[in-house]
Design a protein around this motif. Structure first.
Motif, PDB file in Angstrom:
ATOM      1  N   TRP A 139       0.804  -1.218   0.000  1.00  0.00           N
ATOM      2  CA  TRP A 139       0.000   0.000   0.000  1.00  0.00           C
ATOM      3  C   TRP A 139       0.837   1.268   0.000  1.00  0.00           C
ATOM      4  CZ3 TRP A 139      -5.414   0.387   2.181  1.00  0.00           C
ATOM      5  CH2 TRP A 139      -6.139  -0.772   1.926  1.00  0.00           C
ATOM      6  N   PHE A 140       2.103   1.129   0.243  1.00  0.00           N
ATOM      7  CA  PHE A 140       2.990   2.289   0.268  1.00  0.00           C
ATOM      8  C   PHE A 140       4.334   1.859  -0.322  1.00  0.00           C
ATOM      9  CE2 PHE A 140       3.310   0.090   4.317  1.00  0.00           C
ATOM     10  CZ  PHE A 140       4.672  -0.022   4.524  1.00  0.00           C
ATOM     11  N   SER A 182      11.991   3.606  -2.055  1.00  0.00           N
ATOM     12  CA  SER A 182      12.058   4.998  -1.606  1.00  0.00           C
ATOM     13  C   SER A 182      13.457   5.597  -1.716  1.00  0.00           C
ATOM     14  CB  SER A 182      11.538   5.125  -0.173  1.00  0.00           C
ATOM     15  OG  SER A 182      12.452   4.596   0.762  1.00  0.00           O
ATOM     16  N   ALA A 206       7.258   2.261   8.488  1.00  0.00           N
ATOM     17  CA  ALA A 206       6.350   2.810   7.474  1.00  0.00           C
ATOM     18  C   ALA A 206       6.250   4.332   7.594  1.00  0.00           C
ATOM     19  CB  ALA A 206       4.975   2.166   7.599  1.00  0.00           C
ATOM     20  N   GLY A 231       7.535   6.896   4.701  1.00  0.00           N
ATOM     21  CA  GLY A 231       6.638   7.939   4.180  1.00  0.00           C
ATOM     22  C   GLY A 231       7.322   9.302   4.162  1.00  0.00           C
TER      23      GLY A 231
END
Length: 164
Positions: A22-23, A29, A146, A150
């Motif tokens: 979901w991320f 990243s 998480a 983010g």
């Protein structure tokens, strides 16, 4: 279908590490960043991507060491700020090394959890103040990962370094 605590934790760790869910994952990243980008920050009130990675290295390695019994839980108190410190010379080699070190922590933590008996996850974290079973500590570690992933993604987007 029901899943065991172990399966859920392994899924959470994979989602943080390298299994797109979901991320964005940690691997996604930081992909393609160089050291100069990794240390950029808007001002002294914000952390850089490298500082966030240093912080995640600290906490993932710390909980891995607690879990395998290499260290005993000791609260960090007001010293959490030091977990964001970059102690290496700023260059691409050291930045890549930091990213690989966090990846290694994710992989080792996933492996030791996979290899541990299910009963370990229900056991209390030794010396932790209050009621804290291993499954809860590791689940919270995943949430912590998480959150900071983010932040990394947001920094990339703000600077125009993201694909999306």
């Amino acid at each position: 279908m029901s899943f065991s605590k172990k399966e859920i934790l392994l899924d959470q760790l994979a989602a943080c590490h390298n299994d797109l869910s979901w991320f964005p994952t940690f691997v996604d990243s930081v992909q393609g960043l160089d050291a100069e980008q990794a240390v950029w920050r808007k001002d002294d009130a914000q952390h850089s991507i490298w500082q966030l990675v240093s912080h995640l290295i600290y906490w993932n390695e710390k909980w891995l060491h607690y879990f395998i019994g290499r260290e005993t839980f000791v609260g960090i108190g007001a010293n959490n700020d030091r977990t964001f410190n970059i102690t290496e010379e700023i260059n691409d080699e050291n930045w890549s090394s930091a990213a690989r070190r966090l990846e290694a922590a994710y992989m080792e933590l996933r492996q030791v959890i996979a290899d541990s008996p299910d009963s370990k996850l229900d056991a209390q974290v030794p010396h932790y103040p209050g009621d804290c079973p291993w499954w809860a500590a590791i689940s919270n570690l995943c949430t912590h990962n998480a959150y900071h992933i983010g932040q990394i993604v947001l920094l990339r987007k703000q600077r125009g370094w993201a694909d999306e």
